[in-house]
Design a protein around this motif. Structure first.
Motif, PDB file in Angstrom:
ATOM      1  N   ARG A  56       0.712  -1.134  -0.181  1.00 59.74           N
ATOM      2  CA  ARG A  56      -0.131  -0.030  -0.063  1.00 59.74           C
ATOM      3  C   ARG A  56       0.742   1.435   0.136  1.00 59.74           C
ATOM      4  O   ARG A  56       1.968   1.401   0.582  1.00 59.74           O
ATOM      5  CB  ARG A  56      -0.860   0.001   1.347  1.00 59.74           C
ATOM      6  N   ILE A  57       0.308   2.212  -0.923  1.00 62.78           N
ATOM      7  CA  ILE A  57       0.900   3.605  -0.826  1.00 62.78           C
ATOM      8  C   ILE A  57      -0.248   4.572  -0.374  1.00 62.78           C
ATOM      9  O   ILE A  57      -1.477   4.256  -1.146  1.00 62.78           O
ATOM     10  CB  ILE A  57       1.376   4.042  -2.043  1.00 62.78           C
ATOM     11  N   HIS A  58      -0.157   5.437   0.630  1.00 64.00           N
ATOM     12  CA  HIS A  58      -1.117   6.175   1.236  1.00 64.00           C
ATOM     13  C   HIS A  58      -0.862   7.533   0.354  1.00 64.00           C
ATOM     14  O   HIS A  58       0.147   8.193   0.485  1.00 64.00           O
ATOM     15  CB  HIS A  58      -1.082   6.335   2.660  1.00 64.00           C
ATOM     16  N   HIS A  59      -1.891   8.114  -0.303  1.00 62.98           N
ATOM     17  CA  HIS A  59      -1.899   9.438  -1.108  1.00 62.98           C
ATOM     18  C   HIS A  59      -2.602  10.211  -0.255  1.00 62.98           C
ATOM     19  O   HIS A  59      -4.252  10.190  -0.088  1.00 62.98           O
ATOM     20  CB  HIS A  59      -2.269   9.124  -2.687  1.00 62.98           C
ATOM     21  N   TYR A  60      -2.139  11.417  -0.221  1.00 67.29           N
ATOM     22  CA  TYR A  60      -3.280  12.742   0.501  1.00 67.29           C
ATOM     23  C   TYR A  60      -3.142  13.915  -0.227  1.00 67.29           C
ATOM     24  O   TYR A  60      -3.699  14.884  -0.153  1.00 67.29           O
ATOM     25  CB  TYR A  60      -2.274  13.177   1.846  1.00 67.29           C
ATOM     26  N   GLY A  61      -3.019  13.638  -1.572  1.00 63.85           N
ATOM     27  CA  GLY A  61      -2.607  14.684  -2.498  1.00 63.85           C
ATOM     28  C   GLY A  61      -3.944  15.453  -2.861  1.00 63.85           C
ATOM     29  O   GLY A  61      -3.984  16.559  -3.529  1.00 63.85           O
TER      30      GLY A  61
END
Length: 550
Positions: A170-175
């Motif tokens: 998993r990669i968590h993206h907040y953009g």
């Protein structure tokens, strides 16, 4: 000397707020960090160097692929890991990531990019996208595309028949959290670059798809629909986003009140991708809007049986689990199956313990059905699990559930829960601040079902509630209720000062009146019971007063 296993490659500009979290998340996973800076005026470069990264200065040419390729040219690792500053790698999966990189049969790995609604790891996940984010460092492999740049085509050109594999990493993206989208004006930037790309390549299916997504972000569904159809028209074959075109086209059609067309598109997609849970769930939502709830329930049951979409599909968090269970619970409750509805609400909170609406539905339904004594037995196993393996999260969840129980008048269960987790040495260390404890104690002190949970209710309304309760006169109750609703529409000074408190009081007041009537006509033999119970079930839920406690 043996090459490093994994090289992290990034492009950045003015990312001093986000970059430390990103670089910290790959420590122990990446052996080398390559950061291409395209003109930062803040501390971005200094921060990157503090983490041991090699920083390369590059001029920004409005071309993401060109900037990324500068980093690839300097990377010495056998694998490239690509991240952006507004992302972080799942910390508990470092060893697993390196194990995937040690395998010899794959050329590219798809990682699961979790797009968050907020800017921190605890915020809700909106969508999950499998994207090629790690690939072998072949010298001829380079990114293509000025925006939404891609590497897969280049890998296949370099090595025809290259093998790709979907991993659970998993990669968590907040953009795309609201504050960052607004701050960086991403929609305008993306739309401008995509329109320019389409001028150069008007038949590019991927550009049409990405431009449609940008139009959907600003609710321009007509424009989005036009580009989605162009994307389907120019599809080069079986591409990674093809299944999404059916889902997004149906969403746009439904938003434009063209439900029949949406159903046809979804059926086309379901025939091609029968295991794509999102299409079954989405069709159910469209059918509900059309009033076909029986068929919608059948589709939602299928979605729940399928569970989350396979890793290769782009999906939304909760489809096949808590979203589908909650919606199905509402349908079967409305159809008169309270026990089945309660089971689906319980499944929803098991999948997502922070789902307030499912907890509220569960508590309200169990109490209305005279099954409050069974709530503790059902929910304690859910609460005993540590969300994300983190004890503070469990304490936060218990505080949340305690307040919900009190606000839904499940007072015996609230007391039992408080005793279990605060009065026992075996329970977790759950601490309440004084304000919260006072609020909970006040709510749990109410012994009579007709006692308002909020002491600030206007005196005339308290009188009206009790009058309706004593008289048992539904006409009087309706008259009083209607009068209060009309009064609430006329904002006074206190309402303007605290609109959320006013809405909270109104919600609890409506529920209190329905509860009084239910108690008055609560016997199973009463012909009024089912009508009152249904009315009680559809009343709006009280908004929690202390959201900082959640």
């Amino acid at each position: 000397m043996e090459k490093p296993l994994i090289s992290l490659c990034m492009i950045v500009r003015n990312e001093e707020q986000l970059l430390p979290r990103c670089l910290r998340s790959v420590q122990g996973a990446a052996d080398e960090m390559i950061v291409v800076d395209t003109g930062s005026s803040d501390r971005t470069v200094e921060i990157a160097r503090e983490f041991g990264a090699q920083v390369i200065a590059a001029r920004w040419e409005n071309d993401f692929a060109a900037a990324r390729n500068i980093g690839l040219e300097q990377a010495s690792g056998r694998w490239i890991l690509q991240l952006d500053a507004d992302e972080e790698l799942e910390r508990g999966q470092h060893n697993e990531l390196r194990q995937w990189a040690a395998r010899s049969e794959f050329d590219g790995l798809l990682l699961q990019v979790h797009n968050h609604a907020g800017s921190d790891p605890g915020s809700s996940v909106v969508t999950i996208n499998p994207i090629v984010r790690m690939f072998r460092n072949y010298p001829a492999c380079r990114y293509k595309g000025s925006i939404h740049e891609q590497i897969a085509a280049s890998i296949l050109e370099t090595k025809p028949g290259a093998a790709f594999h979907c991993t659970p990493i998993r990669i968590h993206h907040y953009g795309y959290a609201a504050e960052w989208v607004k701050k960086k004006d991403k929609v305008t930037r993306n739309r401008t670059l995509l329109q320019e790309a389409l001028r150069r390549a008007p038949d590019d299916s991927f550009h049409h798809y990405n431009l449609a997504v940008e139009y959907m972000r600003v609710h321009d569904y007509e424009s989005a629909l036009r580009h989605l159809r162009q994307s389907r028209r120019f599809l080069p074959g079986e591409v990674s986003y093809k299944h999404l075109l059916y889902k997004y086209e149906a969403y746009c059609l439904s938003s434009l009140a063209r439900a029949d067309e949406a159903v046809k598109v979804l059926d086309q997609g379901r025939e091609l991708y029968p295991d794509y849970t999102d299409l079954h769930h989405t069709k159910a939502v469209v059918l509900i809007r059309q009033g076909n709830k029986k068929q919608a329930a059948i589709l939602l049951r299928r979605a729940v049986r399928l569970g989350p979409a396979p890793l290769a599909y782009h999906t939304e968090a909760g489809i096949g689990t808590y979203q589908s269970c909650f919606l199905l619970g509402q349908l079967v409750e409305e159809q008169g199956s309270p026990a089945e509805a309660a089971d689906y609400y319980l499944q929803a909170v098991t999948h997502n313990p922070s789902m307030t609406s499912a907890w509220q539905r569960l508590f309200r339904l169990m109490r209305l059905e005279g099954r409050e004594q069974a709530i503790a037995r059902l929910i304690f196993p859910v609460l005993d699990r540590l969300p994300d393996g983190n004890q503070p999260n469990q304490a936060r969840l218990i505080r949340h559930v305690l307040l919900l129980l009190a606000e839904e008048s499940c007072l015996d269960t609230a007391r039992a829960l408080k005793e279990q987790y605060m009065g026992s040495s075996a329970g977790p260390a759950v601490r309440l601040n004084p304000d919260f404890e006072a609020q909970l104690a006040s709510a749990c002190a109410a012994e009579q079902p007709d006692d308002p949970l909020v002491p600030e209710l206007p005196e005339e309304w308290s009188t009206a509630v009790r009058a309706a309760s004593l008289s048992g006169d539904n006409k009087l109750a309706w008259k009083l209720l209607s009068g209060w609703i009309e009064q609430s529409k006329k904002p006074d000074a206190s309402t303007k000062a605290n609109p959320s408190d006013h809405a909270y009081r109104l919600s609890l007041t409506l529920i209190a009146l329905a509860d009084i009537q239910l108690a008055k006509h609560g016997g199973p033999e009463s012909p009024k019971r089912s009508v009152i119970r249904q009315a009680r079930a559809i009343l709006p839920y009280a908004r929690l007063r202390r959201e900082d406690e959640l």
